[in-house]
Design a protein around this motif. Sequence first.
Motif, PDB file in Angstrom:
ATOM      1  N   ASP A  66      91.026  -9.797  20.456  1.00 40.15           N
ATOM      2  CA  ASP A  66      90.487  -8.470  20.737  1.00 40.15           C
ATOM      3  C   ASP A  66      89.590  -8.472  21.969  1.00 40.15           C
ATOM      4  O   ASP A  66      89.583  -7.504  22.741  1.00 40.15           O
ATOM      5  CB  ASP A  66      89.701  -7.959  19.524  1.00 40.15           C
ATOM      6  CG  ASP A  66      90.617  -7.611  18.362  1.00 40.15           C
ATOM      7  OD1 ASP A  66      91.838  -7.464  18.606  1.00 40.15           O
ATOM      8  OD2 ASP A  66      90.118  -7.511  17.214  1.00 40.15           O
ATOM      9  N   GLY A  67      88.835  -9.543  22.166  1.00 45.70           N
ATOM     10  CA  GLY A  67      87.954  -9.610  23.332  1.00 45.70           C
ATOM     11  C   GLY A  67      88.733  -9.562  24.636  1.00 45.70           C
ATOM     12  O   GLY A  67      88.331  -8.872  25.585  1.00 45.70           O
ATOM     13  N   TYR A  68      89.849 -10.262  24.697  1.00 45.99           N
ATOM     14  CA  TYR A  68      90.673 -10.257  25.905  1.00 45.99           C
ATOM     15  C   TYR A  68      91.382  -8.913  26.080  1.00 45.99           C
ATOM     16  O   TYR A  68      91.538  -8.437  27.213  1.00 45.99           O
ATOM     17  CB  TYR A  68      91.691 -11.390  25.840  1.00 45.99           C
ATOM     18  CG  TYR A  68      91.066 -12.758  25.928  1.00 45.99           C
ATOM     19  CD1 TYR A  68      90.812 -13.352  27.160  1.00 45.99           C
ATOM     20  CD2 TYR A  68      90.719 -13.469  24.778  1.00 45.99           C
ATOM     21  CE1 TYR A  68      90.239 -14.617  27.245  1.00 45.99           C
ATOM     22  CE2 TYR A  68      90.135 -14.726  24.850  1.00 45.99           C
ATOM     23  CZ  TYR A  68      89.901 -15.288  26.087  1.00 45.99           C
ATOM     24  OH  TYR A  68      89.318 -16.527  26.169  1.00 45.99           O
ATOM     25  N   LYS A  69      91.811  -8.317  24.979  1.00 39.08           N
ATOM     26  CA  LYS A  69      92.461  -7.009  25.079  1.00 39.08           C
ATOM     27  C   LYS A  69      91.496  -5.962  25.617  1.00 39.08           C
ATOM     28  O   LYS A  69      91.862  -5.148  26.477  1.00 39.08           O
ATOM     29  CB  LYS A  69      92.997  -6.595  23.709  1.00 39.08           C
ATOM     30  CG  LYS A  69      94.134  -7.475  23.189  1.00 39.08           C
ATOM     31  CD  LYS A  69      94.576  -7.031  21.806  1.00 39.08           C
ATOM     32  CE  LYS A  69      95.689  -7.932  21.270  1.00 39.08           C
ATOM     33  NZ  LYS A  69      96.111  -7.540  19.900  1.00 39.08           N
ATOM     34  N   LYS A  70      90.262  -5.972  25.119  1.00 36.20           N
ATOM     35  CA  LYS A  70      89.274  -5.005  25.597  1.00 36.20           C
ATOM     36  C   LYS A  70      88.873  -5.291  27.040  1.00 36.20           C
ATOM     37  O   LYS A  70      88.578  -4.378  27.801  1.00 36.20           O
ATOM     38  CB  LYS A  70      88.051  -5.034  24.681  1.00 36.20           C
ATOM     39  CG  LYS A  70      88.333  -4.510  23.282  1.00 36.20           C
ATOM     40  CD  LYS A  70      87.098  -4.582  22.392  1.00 36.20           C
ATOM     41  CE  LYS A  70      87.410  -4.062  20.984  1.00 36.20           C
ATOM     42  NZ  LYS A  70      86.228  -4.149  20.095  1.00 36.20           N
ATOM     43  N   PHE A  71      88.866  -6.570  27.418  1.00 38.20           N
ATOM     44  CA  PHE A  71      88.537  -6.890  28.809  1.00 38.20           C
ATOM     45  C   PHE A  71      89.578  -6.327  29.765  1.00 38.20           C
ATOM     46  O   PHE A  71      89.244  -5.831  30.851  1.00 38.20           O
ATOM     47  CB  PHE A  71      88.434  -8.408  28.983  1.00 38.20           C
ATOM     48  CG  PHE A  71      88.325  -8.845  30.424  1.00 38.20           C
ATOM     49  CD1 PHE A  71      87.153  -8.659  31.138  1.00 38.20           C
ATOM     50  CD2 PHE A  71      89.403  -9.422  31.068  1.00 38.20           C
ATOM     51  CE1 PHE A  71      87.053  -9.044  32.458  1.00 38.20           C
ATOM     52  CE2 PHE A  71      89.312  -9.819  32.387  1.00 38.20           C
ATOM     53  CZ  PHE A  71      88.124  -9.627  33.084  1.00 38.20           C
ATOM     54  N   GLN A 255      83.357 -10.075  24.049  1.00 40.28           N
ATOM     55  CA  GLN A 255      83.983  -9.541  25.249  1.00 40.28           C
ATOM     56  C   GLN A 255      83.440 -10.215  26.506  1.00 40.28           C
ATOM     57  O   GLN A 255      84.186 -10.480  27.455  1.00 40.28           O
ATOM     58  CB  GLN A 255      83.749  -8.028  25.332  1.00 40.28           C
ATOM     59  CG  GLN A 255      84.387  -7.236  24.210  1.00 40.28           C
ATOM     60  CD  GLN A 255      84.152  -5.745  24.358  1.00 40.28           C
ATOM     61  OE1 GLN A 255      84.219  -5.210  25.454  1.00 40.28           O
ATOM     62  NE2 GLN A 255      83.869  -5.076  23.252  1.00 40.28           N
ATOM     63  N   LEU A 256      82.132 -10.474  26.508  1.00 39.06           N
ATOM     64  CA  LEU A 256      81.529 -11.142  27.663  1.00 39.06           C
ATOM     65  C   LEU A 256      82.082 -12.546  27.830  1.00 39.06           C
ATOM     66  O   LEU A 256      82.383 -12.979  28.952  1.00 39.06           O
ATOM     67  CB  LEU A 256      80.010 -11.183  27.505  1.00 39.06           C
ATOM     68  CG  LEU A 256      79.223 -11.869  28.623  1.00 39.06           C
ATOM     69  CD1 LEU A 256      79.460 -11.167  29.958  1.00 39.06           C
ATOM     70  CD2 LEU A 256      77.730 -11.893  28.292  1.00 39.06           C
ATOM     71  N   CYS A 257      82.249 -13.280  26.748  1.00 36.92           N
ATOM     72  CA  CYS A 257      82.815 -14.635  26.834  1.00 36.92           C
ATOM     73  C   CYS A 257      84.279 -14.582  27.262  1.00 36.92           C
ATOM     74  O   CYS A 257      84.726 -15.426  28.054  1.00 36.92           O
ATOM     75  CB  CYS A 257      82.679 -15.347  25.490  1.00 36.92           C
ATOM     76  SG  CYS A 257      80.980 -15.803  25.069  1.00 36.92           S
ATOM     77  N   ALA A 258      85.030 -13.606  26.761  1.00 38.95           N
ATOM     78  CA  ALA A 258      86.421 -13.466  27.184  1.00 38.95           C
ATOM     79  C   ALA A 258      86.514 -13.156  28.664  1.00 38.95           C
ATOM     80  O   ALA A 258      87.349 -13.731  29.390  1.00 38.95           O
ATOM     81  CB  ALA A 258      87.110 -12.368  26.359  1.00 38.95           C
ATOM     82  N   ALA A 259      85.650 -12.254  29.135  1.00 39.30           N
ATOM     83  CA  ALA A 259      85.637 -11.933  30.559  1.00 39.30           C
ATOM     84  C   ALA A 259      85.228 -13.150  31.391  1.00 39.30           C
ATOM     85  O   ALA A 259      85.784 -13.397  32.466  1.00 39.30           O
ATOM     86  CB  ALA A 259      84.673 -10.775  30.815  1.00 39.30           C
TER      87      ALA A 259
END
Length: 288
Positions: A66-71, A255-259
């Motif tokens: 989800d974090g990468y999808k939102k990024f 999300q910050l870590c994915a970004a």
Amino acid sequence: MTAIATTSLPPMARRARRRSAALGLLAWVAGILFCLPVFWMLLTSLHSEPDAATNPPSLTASLTLDGYKKFFGAGGGADPAPALINSVTASVMSTLFVLVLALPAAYALSIRPVRKWTDAMFFFLSTKMLPVVAGLLPIYLFAKNAGMLDNVWLLVILYTSMNLPIAVWMLQSFLADIPVSVIEAAHMDGAGLPTVLVRIVAPLAGPGIAATSLICFIFSWNEMLFARVLTGVVAETAPVFLTSFVTSQGLFLAQLCAASVVVSLPVLVAGFAAQDKLVQGLSLGAVK
């Protein structure tokens, strides 16, 4: 048999072997410690926001993308493509300009040394002694009066000027190891300076140029202070885009870590791709 062979070694050889084993173990520990934050960032990026915000963090939490999808803009988020394109443009173009300017300068300071070349080298180094924040206000006022705020080409100019002294210093040490006889033979065959730089100097100093290029690219890619102050929406870079995940609503850690993982990938890929050239270039001239 191994124990017998080890005990049969002289005391000095046994001490050298133990010292080598201790240094190897220390290198492994240091490598794990350096990689642990990166691994933790990658693991956190695969967690949901509630799981990522737990204290202490959970290692057994379920994994999700989800974090990468939102990024990448799923769910109405901001599109990171413009920021990534701006970072690529500023980093690649500034690195190319640095090489075009630094290679002739390093040639003049090493193979064809100018008078008082050490003073020139110190001048290049002295430009890095000024704290970056001290020059921020004059640069901002200049960019504002020139109408260049929120312009990616302003970052290209700044990154070129920031990395040029480092590139000249590095390339000077690499070019100093090129035999002068090769350059003189090329001149006797009628080769001009551009031909010598492109066909003789550049191939011989290839590892050094690759190492210099990679370091300049990394410095440009990771720079945030100038990009944060001098850009807005049009010329926003990837490091500035990362700050959008720290909002008044809270810190979206997953999300910050994915970004951060995605933004770090170009540097990691470039580093692994040019790993042999980087090591060879940074060690060039170490043993005379």
